[in-house]
Design an enzyme around this catalytic site. Structure first.
Site, PDB file in Angstrom:
ATOM      1  N   ASN A   1      44.191  45.462  37.425  1.00 45.46           N
ATOM      2  CA  ASN A   1      43.082  44.958  36.833  1.00 45.46           C
ATOM      3  C   ASN A   1      42.538  43.744  37.340  1.00 45.46           C
ATOM      4  OD1 ASN A   1      42.941  47.150  34.639  1.00 45.46           O
ATOM      5  ND2 ASN A   1      45.063  46.167  33.912  1.00 45.46           N
ATOM      6  N   TYR A   2      43.079  42.632  38.016  1.00 38.02           N
ATOM      7  CA  TYR A   2      42.497  41.578  38.229  1.00 38.02           C
ATOM      8  C   TYR A   2      42.511  41.169  39.728  1.00 38.02           C
ATOM      9  CZ  TYR A   2      42.782  40.739  33.306  1.00 38.02           C
ATOM     10  OH  TYR A   2      42.898  40.956  31.986  1.00 38.02           O
ATOM     11  N   LEU A   3      43.256  41.970  40.601  1.00 39.24           N
ATOM     12  CA  LEU A   3      43.206  41.579  42.122  1.00 39.24           C
ATOM     13  C   LEU A   3      42.327  42.385  42.842  1.00 39.24           C
ATOM     14  CD1 LEU A   3      47.122  41.110  42.479  1.00 39.24           C
ATOM     15  CD2 LEU A   3      45.374  39.331  42.033  1.00 39.24           C
TER      16      LEU A   3
END
Ligand SMILES: *[C@@H]1O[C@H](CO)[C@@H](O)[C@H](O)[C@H]1NC(C)=O
Ligand SMILES: *[C@@H]1O[C@H](CO)[C@@H](O)[C@H](O)[C@H]1NC(C)=O
Ligand SMILES: *[C@@H]1O[C@H](CO)[C@@H](O)[C@H](O)[C@H]1NC(C)=O
Ligand SMILES: *[C@@H]1O[C@H](CO)[C@@H](O)[C@H](O)[C@H]1NC(C)=O
Ligand SMILES: CC(=O)N[C@H]1CO[C@H](CO)[C@@H](O)[C@@H]1O
Length: 591
Positions: free
Chosen positions: A548-550
């Protein structure tokens, strides 16, 4: 794009690509254009959409007559409707849920609605119900299913997948994510959900809204049934929708993360984070100025923004509906969640945070902050009770509105995505050693990932199987060490032998033994790296940040640069989700 790019997409995007030659070819053509096609404007998502509709849960099969339900020691017999709902409870009998009061109360209430009036009059107390024969029957059935050959299951799943699992969206055949409709059952919910135990109804064709293009072959409802509605709305991306009965929320069948439309959304998310990279300095300068504002609401907003930027806090409390746990986000912090430590020996200004964040995960952090932030916090906390709001002039909607003004598309999450991605990129640069071999490089990659997961507070309890699997690995390492010393001993004697005989054959034998030693050394090293990795990973959940964030392009570029196969860092599901990045990112991609 290079041929190798095409091959990667070909191998990664398509099930059984290797044994479907013709399809493989069309995939190569598709990979060529997929991510570079023109996008529609005005919110239009597609021009052509054709699909087969959902797969419904199999109909209820009544129990064999030898399987009984007992009430107060007697066999009352149940109507099919009441029996079906009873089986949902029987299937969960070993689960802790069925001991919880709310669950039992909700279940019994909904079950009674399905009973005939005679049943209702007879069955009045859940405590007198005995489901154990039903439960035993289902356990036996589930064992039988397990015994069913893997082959059989695969064939059945593959057939359904081929028939219902794909749609045509514009010029592409795309995977559908969730084309099977969940069977009816009892609602569970997270934590102590007040609706747990309620009957999750069977979804029927008359509940279903179908979306497809007018000029496509419309999906047909099962014989003798009708859809609720057929729409042709190309400003939405769902294929099928219905309303579930527990929370009244609308459910959708959508495309798989590997599809163009989902990939595009993912791509946009990371592009927004890259835009933040360009203006984050301006935003930081502004909120630092705002710490001195005459207006309290602006000061509070500026301190909250500092927390979001520096600590990757979430903006508000994004609670699941019905979640009763006392979880908070940045804007809903209370005085009791912070402790201020003024100047330790004239050194630092330290704030200690301790609260429950999303999904009731504890956030604990003791961090030095700037003097002005500290002084502001003192001011915000003055004359307040522990359960008063820290930011009494701020709420989530005010903060989000302000973020929008700072940059189009900016939310607290974008700060997380930005910080996580940039941190990964920096860590990879720092930790990757040119001279290392592949397993050691992968260890470095995982370490960079862990640095990010710690930053985002993605921690977990050590898995229950941890000690056991670690022991197994240690046993393997011991065995490999023994094997190595054996191989070394053999090499030594071969060398001695060659010295005496000096012939071609014994020289060859030395070479062979040497190679064997090398091979075993490599295997040993691989196992040791694996053990280190697993130990370091004990309390960190890597999946969430990875998914979700990288920005996946950072990882893909890293793989391409160092010649590491993408499969080593992304499993199959992840490769599907990140197909766009695997296609798009070159080795010199910079976030
Ligand atoms: C429930 O019924 C089974 C027979 O099917 C019986 O063996 C068991 O003792 C009963 N349990 C209770 C709590 O009455
Ligand atoms: C990311 O967050 C960490 C932890 O708060 C912070 O120290 C670091 O400066 C941030 N990095 C960037 C580039 O924003
Ligand atoms: C947030 O605060 C503003 C201004 O005080 C108010 O108008 C708004 O209704 C509040 N929003 C929420 C969700 O509480
Ligand atoms: C891949 O990893 C994710 C965690 O990020 C996991 O949920 C999923 O089950 C894995 N998929 C496969 C096919 O191994
Ligand atoms: C393009 C198109 O046909 N759109 C229709 C989609 O369905 C809605 C109703 O659900 C119509 O209002 C649109 O005209």
């Amino acid at each position: 794009k290079t041929i190798s790019n095409h091959l990667v997409s070909c191998i990664l995007n398509i099930p059984n690509a290797t044994n479907k030659k013709n399809e493989g070819l069309s995939v190569i053509l598709r990979a060529d254009s997929r991510w570079e096609e023109e996008r529609y404007t005005d919110g239009v998502k597609w021009k052509f959409l054709e699909h087969k509709g959902p797969v419904f849960a199999p109909p209820y099969e009544p129990l064999p007559s030898k399987v009984n339900f007992y009430y107060d020691g007697k066999k009352p017999g149940l109507s099919p409707e009441a029996e079906e709902v009873a089986t949902f409870f029987a299937k969960m009998l070993d689960h802790e849920y069925t001991t919880k009061d709310i669950f039992r109360k909700n279940f019994f209430k909904d079950w009674r609605k399905e009973m005939t009036s005679e049943e209702k009059a007879k069955i009045t107390d859940l405590k007198k119900c005995n489901f154990s024969e039903m439960s035993d029957y289902f356990k036996a059935q589930s064992e039988a299913r397990k015994a069913m050959s893997k082959e059989e299951k695969l064939v059945k799943n593959e057939r359904l997948l081929q028939e219902y699992g794909f749609c045509i969206m514009d010029n592409h055949r795309e995977r559908i994510a969730n084309f099977r409709i969940e069977p009816p059952g009892l609602f569970r919910g997270r934590g102590d959900h007040p609706k747990m135990g309620m009957l999750k109804r069977r979804i029927r064709p008359k509940d279903i809204i179908v979306n497809c293009s007018k000029d496509s072959k419309h999906p047909q409802p099962p014989p003798g049934t009708k859809w609720k509605e057929v729409r042709h709305d190309n400003k939405v991306t769902w294929l099928v929708s219905w309303t579930e009965n527990i929370q009244g929320s609308i459910k959708y069948i959508m495309l798989n993360p590997s599809s163009r439309i989902k990939g595009e959304k993912d791509w946009q998310k990371y592009e927004t984070a890259r835009r933040l990279k360009k203006c984050v300095d301006r935003i930081r300068t502004q909120y630092r100025d705002d710490w001195k504002s005459k207006e309290m609401r602006i000061r509070q907003r500026a301190v909250a923004l500092y927390f979001i930027d520096k600590l990757a806090l979430r903006a508000g409390n994004e609670k699941e509906e019905g979640e009763t746990a006392d979880t908070v986000g940045c804007c809903s912090l209370r005085v009791e969640h912070l402790k201020l430590y003024p100047e330790n020996d004239g050194q630092e200004y330290v704030v200690e945070f301790d609260f429950l964040g999303k999904d009731s995960i504890r956030y604990y952090n003791k961090v030095p902050v700037e003097k002005r932030v500290f002084k502001n916090l003192q001011l915000f906390m003055e004359n307040k009770e522990p359960d008063d709001d820290l930011f009494d002039r701020l709420n989530t909607s005010i903060l989000n509105k302000h973020l929008q003004e700072l940059m189009d598309g900016l939310t607290a999450k974008v700060f997380r995505t930005y910080n996580a991605s940039i941190t990964l990129q920096q860590q990879l640069k720092e930790l990757t050693n040119v001279d290392e071999n592949v397993p050691a490089k992968i260890l470095s990659y995982n370490r960079a990932n862990r640095a990010v997961a710690i930053l985002c507070n993605h921690q977990r309890a050590p898995p229950k199987t941890f000690e056991k699997s670690m022991q197994n690995l240690q046993t393997k390492i011991e065995a490999k060490r023994d094997q190595l010393s054996d191989a070394k001993r053999e090499l030594k004697s071969a060398k001695a032998d060659a010295k005496v005989r000096k012939d071609e054959k014994s020289k060859k034998a030395v070479e062979t033994k040497k190679k064997a030693v090398q091979r075993i050394e490599e295997q040993l090293m691989k196992l040791e790296v694996q053990a280190t990795d697993r130990e370091e990973n004990k309390q960190i959940a890597l999946g969430t940040s990875k998914l979700n964030y990288l920005d996946p392009r950072i990882s893909v570029a890293w793989c391409k640069k160092w010649g590491i196969p993408v499969e080593k860092i992304y499993n199959k599901t992840q490769r599907e989700k990140f197909a766009w990045a695997i296609d798009m990112a070159d080795e010199d991609f910079e976030f």
